[in-house]
Design a protein around this motif. Structure first.
Motif, mmCIF file in Angstrom:
data_model
loop_
_atom_site.group_PDB
_atom_site.id
_atom_site.type_symbol
_atom_site.label_atom_id
_atom_site.label_comp_id
_atom_site.label_asym_id
_atom_site.label_seq_id
_atom_site.Cartn_x
_atom_site.Cartn_y
_atom_site.Cartn_z
ATOM 1 N N TYR A 218 0.825 -1.202 0.000
ATOM 2 C CA TYR A 218 0.000 0.000 0.000
ATOM 3 C C TYR A 218 0.863 1.258 0.000
ATOM 4 O O TYR A 218 0.600 2.217 -0.720
ATOM 5 N N THR A 219 1.903 1.218 0.866
ATOM 6 C CA THR A 219 2.785 2.378 0.910
ATOM 7 C C THR A 219 3.487 2.574 -0.425
ATOM 8 O O THR A 219 3.564 3.687 -0.941
ATOM 9 N N LEU A 220 3.992 1.475 -0.982
ATOM 10 C CA LEU A 220 4.704 1.580 -2.258
ATOM 11 C C LEU A 220 3.794 2.149 -3.337
ATOM 12 O O LEU A 220 4.180 3.053 -4.085
ATOM 13 N N GLN A 221 2.588 1.631 -3.383
ATOM 14 C CA GLN A 221 1.623 2.073 -4.381
ATOM 15 C C GLN A 221 1.412 3.590 -4.275
ATOM 16 O O GLN A 221 1.547 4.324 -5.257
ATOM 17 N N LEU A 222 1.157 4.042 -3.055
ATOM 18 C CA LEU A 222 0.893 5.462 -2.845
ATOM 19 C C LEU A 222 2.114 6.310 -3.186
ATOM 20 O O LEU A 222 2.033 7.318 -3.886
ATOM 21 N N MET A 223 3.263 5.861 -2.677
ATOM 22 C CA MET A 223 4.460 6.687 -2.791
ATOM 23 C C MET A 223 5.003 6.729 -4.214
ATOM 24 O O MET A 223 5.447 7.766 -4.672
ATOM 25 N N LEU A 224 4.981 5.570 -4.872
ATOM 26 C CA LEU A 224 5.513 5.561 -6.237
ATOM 27 C C LEU A 224 4.687 6.463 -7.134
ATOM 28 O O LEU A 224 5.228 7.264 -7.896
ATOM 29 N N VAL A 225 3.368 6.356 -7.016
ATOM 30 C CA VAL A 225 2.514 7.202 -7.860
ATOM 31 C C VAL A 225 2.759 8.669 -7.546
ATOM 32 O O VAL A 225 2.938 9.494 -8.449
ATOM 33 N N SER A 226 2.824 9.008 -6.244
ATOM 34 C CA SER A 226 2.937 10.437 -5.939
ATOM 35 C C SER A 226 4.340 10.957 -6.277
ATOM 36 O O SER A 226 4.481 12.101 -6.700
ATOM 37 N N THR A 227 5.374 10.109 -6.111
ATOM 38 C CA THR A 227 6.712 10.572 -6.491
ATOM 39 C C THR A 227 6.797 10.801 -7.996
ATOM 40 O O THR A 227 7.332 11.814 -8.454
ATOM 41 N N THR A 228 6.261 9.848 -8.765
ATOM 42 C CA THR A 228 6.289 9.999 -10.217
ATOM 43 C C THR A 228 5.555 11.271 -10.632
ATOM 44 O O THR A 228 6.072 12.077 -11.416
ATOM 45 N N LEU A 229 4.362 11.438 -10.079
ATOM 46 C CA LEU A 229 3.589 12.638 -10.417
ATOM 47 C C LEU A 229 4.354 13.902 -10.037
ATOM 48 O O LEU A 229 4.365 14.885 -10.787
ATOM 49 N N SER A 230 5.005 13.852 -8.864
ATOM 50 C CA SER A 230 5.720 15.046 -8.410
ATOM 51 C C SER A 230 6.841 15.413 -9.376
ATOM 52 O O SER A 230 7.057 16.590 -9.655
ATOM 53 N N ILE A 231 7.557 14.392 -9.856
ATOM 54 C CA ILE A 231 8.630 14.688 -10.816
ATOM 55 C C ILE A 231 8.032 15.240 -12.092
ATOM 56 O O ILE A 231 8.486 16.255 -12.630
ATOM 57 N N LEU A 232 6.977 14.574 -12.567
ATOM 58 C CA LEU A 232 6.380 14.980 -13.839
ATOM 59 C C LEU A 232 5.807 16.391 -13.770
ATOM 60 O O LEU A 232 5.800 17.113 -14.756
ATOM 61 N N ILE A 233 5.308 16.778 -12.607
ATOM 62 C CA ILE A 233 4.737 18.133 -12.490
ATOM 63 C C ILE A 233 5.796 19.130 -12.030
ATOM 64 O O ILE A 233 5.902 20.230 -12.564
ATOM 65 N N GLY A 234 6.578 18.723 -11.027
ATOM 66 C CA GLY A 234 7.492 19.673 -10.399
ATOM 67 C C GLY A 234 8.604 20.146 -11.316
ATOM 68 O O GLY A 234 8.912 21.344 -11.357
ATOM 69 N N VAL A 235 9.218 19.222 -12.073
ATOM 70 C CA VAL A 235 10.355 19.615 -12.912
ATOM 71 C C VAL A 235 9.927 20.602 -13.995
ATOM 72 O O VAL A 235 10.532 21.678 -14.108
ATOM 73 N N PRO A 236 8.881 20.307 -14.789
ATOM 74 C CA PRO A 236 8.483 21.296 -15.804
ATOM 75 C C PRO A 236 8.104 22.645 -15.202
ATOM 76 O O PRO A 236 8.488 23.690 -15.732
ATOM 77 N N LEU A 237 7.395 22.611 -14.076
ATOM 78 C CA LEU A 237 7.015 23.877 -13.431
ATOM 79 C C LEU A 237 8.257 24.679 -13.070
ATOM 80 O O LEU A 237 8.343 25.883 -13.358
ATOM 81 N N GLY A 238 9.218 24.003 -12.434
ATOM 82 C CA GLY A 238 10.430 24.696 -12.008
ATOM 83 C C GLY A 238 11.200 25.239 -13.194
ATOM 84 O O GLY A 238 11.648 26.390 -13.201
ATOM 85 N N VAL A 239 11.350 24.407 -14.235
ATOM 86 C CA VAL A 239 12.113 24.825 -15.409
ATOM 87 C C VAL A 239 11.443 26.022 -16.069
ATOM 88 O O VAL A 239 12.076 27.037 -16.362
ATOM 89 N N TYR A 240 10.123 25.893 -16.255
ATOM 90 C CA TYR A 240 9.433 26.946 -16.983
ATOM 91 C C TYR A 240 9.477 28.260 -16.213
ATOM 92 O O TYR A 240 9.695 29.322 -16.783
ATOM 93 N N SER A 241 9.318 28.180 -14.874
ATOM 94 C CA SER A 241 9.307 29.456 -14.160
ATOM 95 C C SER A 241 10.720 30.023 -14.051
ATOM 96 O O SER A 241 10.877 31.231 -13.890
ATOM 97 N N ALA A 242 11.745 29.177 -14.175
ATOM 98 C CA ALA A 242 13.102 29.716 -14.195
ATOM 99 C C ALA A 242 13.379 30.386 -15.538
ATOM 100 O O ALA A 242 13.991 31.455 -15.606
ATOM 101 N N VAL A 243 12.930 29.738 -16.620
ATOM 102 C CA VAL A 243 13.177 30.290 -17.947
ATOM 103 C C VAL A 243 12.448 31.616 -18.101
ATOM 104 O O VAL A 243 12.965 32.571 -18.671
#
Lengths: 334, 402
Positions: free
Chosen positions: B165-190
């Protein structure tokens, strides 16, 4: 705020002639801070909150622990029998919600501020000892810091506070401290132990970052020419540390402290929310939220009231910290 | 490199050993445990019962001995060297402690004062007692027995049942965080100082100031309780799987959801996942923005632009790759959290994962379980440090380990 105390005035230059018009550093810092709109707004919000919790006994319509049997979960705006208004209604055992919220603010904020002051001081002391003495002491202290940082924090925090909370009857505080806390927070002296214990735990787990920061500052200040000059003039180590090192290292420490406050607000609320922090008759925003959670089926919006102050304070401290960083040390801004 | 690894593994072992010893000592001071549980449900125990229960949970051994047995499964009994028993009469514990009751502040306080005469446990007793559990020690994957949550069953069973259960929750949220967080950070830096940047930065402040428990409660309030009242499609307030089939009111009529089906699981995961993702995205996007800004200032980025490369290539190939180097560390350091679970979020949503298990173990004084989870997290944290150091040299050849 504390920013104005920071201006090391070049005393000798004051009397010199033909100097350009002097702008004090305090003024520059203040101007820079005022430019950060969100920080200024946050600071005023915090000032209002501080005023309200300071005047808690005069503003709160009820005593925080005053309960009325039968008046459970009254909706906001209900009148009590004696004509006083429950502005935000009552909780699960008939205590006035607004009054509890105000007194809880007094406790939550005090815990966060004292914990931050404590861990900053400990960090400054350990960091400057480690950086100034160097050698084996430095290695040992920094290894210890690394060790503390490498173990998972929250689980240990939970264990220690659950142990202390369960033994809190057996722990005794010195009477002056207990009386002072009891006077400051307007709670019975029997409930002061847990507050001091929580602050102690936060300090024990919160000083490492500050000590690293301080050590880094001391290491770089040690190489500065004015330190060398002070040493050449025969200043004692204590004088060098207190007169030269600590004042010059203050800027990043203040920035880190104002950002850290937000973390302590949330940590205290989290511990109390989980039932391992400050226990119920003593109100804090965290344990009010925990009660609100268990009453959610009766009153779904109750968590909104108990949680909003936590969020507002944490956000405001973050913004103020950001503003202070911009004002004190623009280079730190990423 | 090899020297570095050897040194680091050695250091890791020391850190782990120290933190294990510290946590074990802490927990052995903690009140509660199986005996006080039995006392609290008003079961009268005679001295023999107490001795038996203490023996079955090894509570009759001194803390260092118990710790050593917990860690490496030793001592099992006296040493047998050259036909001679060594240490057969060494005292390693006490079957029944002697107690004394004193009146203190008007209350009767019972204290343990030493051991009752003739009730010492010696090393020979340890080996001779057939009822005593053969421990193998944490090193061999034996985390001991649970005392409360899953009484007398191996702790590992509990961990095993919660880990997915923990793995399921964490893997999904970590993946989502990378997919959302990196583009957001890059775009707002650019687009530094643009409206987009301003909004992202402010929102990330909000996200990292929002306590996870409060955000969780707000979501439960709105999407579970009020939406159900208003007959909108609502989400389940907690747990990972519904106990029985449930119906969700939608605009198109009721929608029946089978308990344990994929839809059911997904719906249960929405809220905890959102809370975790929002919190992580707030931190990570700010981090990526910071390191991206740093990199965009570098000469090689200017050179790349001067060569006439497309801006997109400059950003993606020259800037982003370098900006992500420190980000690798952050992501690797979130791995221990993946296994340890988010204690607070899992508790708020009653999610049956490791974090929730840890919290339950503390609340019910099931210290072997708490100890196991602490050790797993500590081990992973230390490993993450090592992995991130090594990864650093892989992604950034300028860094040399020595």
């Amino acid at each position: 705020m504390t920013t104005t105390a920071l201006s090391p005035r070049p005393v000798d230059l004051l009397n010199a002639e033909a100097m350009p018009e002097e702008v004090s550093q305090g003024k520059v810092i203040l101007q820079r801070f005022l430019r950060h709109k969100l920080a200024v707004i946050s600071l005023s919000v915090l000032a209002v909150i501080a005023l309200v919790v300071l005047l808690a006994p005069y503003l709160a319509p009820f005593k925080p622990t005053e309960l009325k049997v039968g008046d459970y979960f009254m909706p906001p705006g209900t009148m009590a029998e004696d004509g006083r208004m429950h502005y935000l209604g009552t909780d699960n055992i008939g205590r006035d919600y607004l009054s509890r919220l105000i007194f809880a603010g007094r406790i939550s904020l005090t815990v966060a501020i004292l914990a931050q002051i404590g861990s900053s001081l400990l960090g400054i002391v350990i960091g400057s000892i480690s950086g100034y003495i160097g050698g084996v002491v430095d290695t040992l202290l920094m290894r210890f810091v690394e060790f503390m940082l490498s173990i998972p924090q929250l689980p240990l925090l939970l264990i220690i506070s659950s142990i202390i909370i369960q033994y809190r009857e057996a722990l005794a505080l010195p009477a002056p401290i207990a009386n002072f806390i009891s006077w400051l927070l307007i709670i019975p002296t029997t409930e002061t132990t847990q507050i001091v214990a929580i602050i102690g735990i936060f300090v024990a787990f919160g000083w490492m970052g500050d000590s690293r920061l301080m050590r880094g500052m001391v290491l770089s200040l040690k190489e500065q020419t004015y330190t060398e000059a002070a040493r050449a003039l025969g200043s004692s180590h204590w004088r060098i540390i207190f007169q030269h090192m600590i004042p010059n290292a203050m800027a990043p420490m203040i920035v880190s402290a104002s950002l850290g406050l937000s973390g302590f607000i949330i940590s205290e609320a989290a511990l109390s929310f989980l039932g391992l922090g400050i226990q119920d008759p003593t109100p804090t925003w965290g344990n009010m939220l925990s009660i609100a959670q268990s009453s959610m089926l009766q009153i779904p919006w109750l968590p909104l009231i108990a949680g909003t102050p936590i969020f507002i304070c944490s956000l405001a401290f973050n913004f103020v910290g950001d503003g202070v960083r911009d004002a004190l040390d623009p280079r730190l801004k990423m | 490199m090899v020297n570095f690894l050897i040194r680091r593994v050695f250091e890791m072992a020391i850190v782990l050993l120290l933190s294990a010893a510290a946590s074990y000592a802490l927990l052995s001071f903690a009140p509660g445990g199986p005996l006080s549980f039995l006392a609290s449900v008003q079961i009268r125990l005679n001295a023999e019962d107490i001795a038996r229960i203490r023996a079955s949970y090894e509570l009759d051994l001194f803390v260092p001995v118990r710790f050593s047995r917990w860690l490496i499964g030793q001592p099992q009994g006296p040493l047998y060297i050259a036909g001679q028993l060594i240490g057969a009469d060494w005292v390693v514990g006490c079957r029944i402690p002697a107690t004394e009751s004193v009146i203190e502040n008007g209350k009767v306080v019972t204290r343990e004062v030493g051991c009752r005469p003739g009730q010492d446990v010696t090393l020979l007793d340890l080996a001779a007692d057939p009822t005593r559990r053969q421990v193998r020690g944490v090193f061999m994957g034996d985390f001991g027995l649970s005392q409360q949550i899953l009484r007398d069953r191996p702790v590992w069973l509990l961990v095993e049942s919660r880990l997915p259960y923990t793995l399921q929750l964490m893997l999904v949220s970590t993946t989502l965080s990378i997919l959302i967080g990196v583009p957001l950070g890059v775009y707002s830096a650019v687009k530094q100082y643009s409206i987009f940047d301003y909004i992202v930065t402010t929102l990330s402040f909000f996200g990292s100031s929002m306590p996870t428990f409060f955000f969780g409660l707000l979501m439960i309030m709105l999407f579970a309780l009020y939406f159900e009242q208003w007959n909108l499609p609502h989400l389940p307030p907690g747990n990972a799987i519904a106990v029985r089939d449930w119906t969700m009111g939608t605009f198109l009529g009721d929608w029946r959801i089978e308990a344990g089906s994929l839809t059911d699981r997904a719906l249960h995961m929405v809220m905890p996942m959102t809370v975790l993702t929002l919190f992580t995205v707030a931190g990570w996007s700010r981090f990526v923005r910071g390191s991206m800004l740093e990199v965009l200032r570098q000469d090689y980025v200017r050179t790349a632009r001067a060569k006439g490369l497309w801006e997109r290539v400059v950003i993606a190939k020259h800037a982003l790759r370098n900006a992500l180097i420190p980000f690798v560390t952050i992501v690797v350091f979130s791995i221990p959290g993946v296994f340890g679970g988010a204690i607070i979020t899992e508790t708020v949503f009653n999610w049956p994962g490791m974090g929730r298990l840890y919290f339950d173990a503390l609340g019910r004084s099931d210290y072997p379980v708490a100890m196991a989870l602490l050790m797993i997290t500590a081990f992973l944290t230390v490993m993450a440090t090592l992995v991130s150091d090594v990864l650093y040299t892989v992604v950034d050849p300028r860094i040399r380990l020595n």
